[in-house]
Design an enzyme around this catalytic site. Structure first.
Site, mmCIF file in Angstrom:
data_model
loop_
_atom_site.group_PDB
_atom_site.id
_atom_site.type_symbol
_atom_site.label_atom_id
_atom_site.label_comp_id
_atom_site.label_asym_id
_atom_site.label_seq_id
_atom_site.Cartn_x
_atom_site.Cartn_y
_atom_site.Cartn_z
ATOM 1 N N LYS A 121 -2.742 -13.335 -8.604
ATOM 2 C CA LYS A 121 -4.047 -13.820 -8.160
ATOM 3 C C LYS A 121 -5.152 -12.965 -8.756
ATOM 4 C CE LYS A 121 -4.997 -10.947 -4.202
ATOM 5 N NZ LYS A 121 -6.142 -10.748 -3.385
ATOM 6 N N LYS A 136 -9.584 -7.508 -7.439
ATOM 7 C CA LYS A 136 -10.282 -6.342 -7.989
ATOM 8 C C LYS A 136 -9.313 -5.313 -8.554
ATOM 9 C CE LYS A 136 -12.906 -6.114 -4.186
ATOM 10 N NZ LYS A 136 -13.155 -7.405 -3.673
ATOM 11 N N LYS A 170 0.831 -1.218 0.000
ATOM 12 C CA LYS A 170 0.000 0.000 0.000
ATOM 13 C C LYS A 170 0.858 1.258 0.000
ATOM 14 C CE LYS A 170 -4.322 -1.345 0.002
ATOM 15 N NZ LYS A 170 -5.051 -1.265 -1.241
HETATM 16 P P1 ADP Z 1 -9.430 -8.250 -3.592
HETATM 17 O O1 ADP Z 1 -8.050 -8.811 -3.677
HETATM 18 O O2 ADP Z 1 -10.195 -8.415 -4.838
HETATM 19 O O3 ADP Z 1 -9.454 -6.823 -3.076
HETATM 20 P P2 ADP Z 1 -10.105 -8.971 -0.926
HETATM 21 O O4 ADP Z 1 -8.688 -8.665 -0.563
HETATM 22 O O5 ADP Z 1 -11.165 -8.021 -0.493
HETATM 23 O O6 ADP Z 1 -10.172 -9.137 -2.488
HETATM 24 O O7 ADP Z 1 -10.418 -10.442 -0.391
HETATM 25 C C1 ADP Z 1 -11.575 -10.855 0.303
HETATM 26 C C2 ADP Z 1 -11.438 -12.336 0.627
HETATM 27 O O8 ADP Z 1 -11.311 -13.089 -0.565
HETATM 28 C C3 ADP Z 1 -10.211 -12.689 1.456
HETATM 29 O O9 ADP Z 1 -10.523 -13.759 2.324
HETATM 30 C C4 ADP Z 1 -9.206 -13.125 0.445
HETATM 31 O O10 ADP Z 1 -8.238 -14.017 0.973
HETATM 32 C C5 ADP Z 1 -10.080 -13.813 -0.564
HETATM 33 N N1 ADP Z 1 -9.482 -13.721 -1.903
HETATM 34 C C6 ADP Z 1 -9.382 -12.616 -2.681
HETATM 35 N N2 ADP Z 1 -8.795 -12.898 -3.857
HETATM 36 C C7 ADP Z 1 -8.510 -14.222 -3.819
HETATM 37 C C8 ADP Z 1 -7.909 -15.132 -4.735
HETATM 38 N N3 ADP Z 1 -7.522 -14.744 -5.931
HETATM 39 N N4 ADP Z 1 -7.764 -16.426 -4.354
HETATM 40 C C9 ADP Z 1 -8.188 -16.850 -3.138
HETATM 41 N N5 ADP Z 1 -8.779 -16.049 -2.232
HETATM 42 C C10 ADP Z 1 -8.945 -14.750 -2.552
#
Ligand code: ADP
Ligand code: TRP
Length: 329
Positions: A194, A197, A111
């Site tokens: 991965k 968003k 960040k």
């Molecule tokens: P993003 O990365 O899209 O902002 P978040 O960080 O808000 O998503 O993640 C919300 C939940 O979803 C968490 O428990 C996170 O570990 C899981 N998560 C997000 N992206 C993945 C992914 N590509 N594979 C597995 N789990 C994920």
């Protein structure tokens, strides 16, 4: 019964990474544990969202939780900012969290790179707020994706440290949990990293069929196997990960054999993935639409959840205040 807690920040629609990494486990766990699932709106403030975006995204995630099959009768579903006890515990945990260890958290360092003009204290103490979310209910299991490992390690450190400082056994150490077996990382469709968003490589639960198909068919591949029984390069392994999580065992094995004998056609593989993902997403998408249009029901569920979560949180906080040397209320 063991307690399970998890949350997701309201920063847009849920994608397949969120679903397979977290929400699918929520749905399965609600039958076997005392579950509390929340929307982490305080955590979303670290990037200064507009009020209207918070309102819309919070409602969206609530509808999506319900559409995926989380039941308000089985699990407690609430909005983080409705349960103010969490903030008090956050303050206590911050008093025992050290600057050096917080600065070393990888997501904090990311960040700092991403938003150098807004390196706020909330970003730094993100892991203590997450620990407070979990410890306020004395949860022992936390369904999250692989990327949350470091935050989970911090939650264990802060539980242990509090217990040690005060010589009590107040907080259990929470473990990351995935219903399948190990924590999952859903890959992006662009060949690396991965699904996330901020990376713009997502398939959303709200996504229409044509758009899902288009994204899958465009997923990065290579020029094909160079022989028989070769190890799969990352971009191909990623496609097989989708087969693994969204398709049947037979389908997975069929394409695995085709890879091994060198006769695989990526077009067929992608068509299969697109079809299986579409079949998974279509009913969820329709339910999201239904729930989104019933704001009265969504509000009712959030209010009911807040009451239940408040009860559980207040109980822990009374105990914590007394341990620290404050009046219980
Ligand atoms: P993003 O990365 O899209 O902002 P978040 O960080 O808000 O998503 O993640 C919300 C939940 O979803 C968490 O428990 C996170 O570990 C899981 N998560 C997000 N992206 C993945 C992914 N590509 N594979 C597995 N789990 C994920
Ligand atoms: N940090 C989590 C994420 O980015 C969200 C979160 C906040 C959370 N508090 C939590 C997850 C407590 C599990 C438990 O996805």
């Amino acid at each position: 019964m063991e307690t399970v807690v998890s949350g997701i920040r309201p920063t847009g629609n849920l994608h397949l990474g969120n679903y397979f990494g977290a929400v699918k486990s929520f749905v399965q766990m609600q039958h076997e544990y005392n579950c509390l699932f929340f929307i982490a709106d305080w955590h979303s403030l670290t990037t200064r969202p507009k009020p209207e975006d918070i309102i819309r995204s919070t409602r969206t995630i609530l509808a999506e939780y319900l559409a995926c099959g989380i039941s308000p009768e089985k699990a407690t579903i609430y909005i983080q900012s409705d349960v103010k006890e969490v903030l008090e515990l956050y303050l206590y945990l911050n008093m025992n969290a050290y600057l050096g260890e917080l600065e070393r958290v990888t997501t904090f360092k990311d960040k700092v790179r991403q938003q150098p003009n807004n390196v706020n204290a909330g970003l730094l103490t993100y892991p203590t707020l997450m620990a407070a979310d979990i410890l306020i209910h004395k949860a022992v299991k936390v369904p999250v994706g692989k990327d949350q490992e470091q935050n989970m390690e911090k939650a264990r450190v802060y539980a242990r440290r509090f217990n040690t400082i005060y010589g009590v056994e107040c907080f259990p150490e929470p473990a990351s949990f995935s219903f399948g077996d190990k924590a999952l990382k859903v890959p992006g469709l662009d060949g690396s990293g991965k699904m996330g968003k901020s990376d713009g490589n997502c398939i959303y639960l709200f996504e229409e069929e044509a758009s899902i198909r288009k994204k899958v068919m465009r997923a990065v591949t290579d020029s094909g196997p160079t022989g028989q029984n070769q190890p799969k390069p990352e971009v191909i392994q990623n496609l097989f990960t989708f087969l693994d999580i969204a398709s049947s065992r037979d389908t997975y094995e069929y394409f695995d054999e085709k890879w091994n004998d060198g006769s695989i056609r990526y077009g067929d593989l992608k068509k299969q993935i697109a079809e299986d993902l579409t079949n998974l997403i279509a009913p969820i998408r329709e339910k999201i639409k239904e729930f989104m249009s019933d704001t009265v029901l969504l509000d009712k569920i959030a209010r009911h959840g807040a009451e239940k979560a408040h009860e559980s949180a207040a109980k822990t906080l009374r105990e914590v205040r007394e341990i620290i040397g404050f009046r219980p209320e």
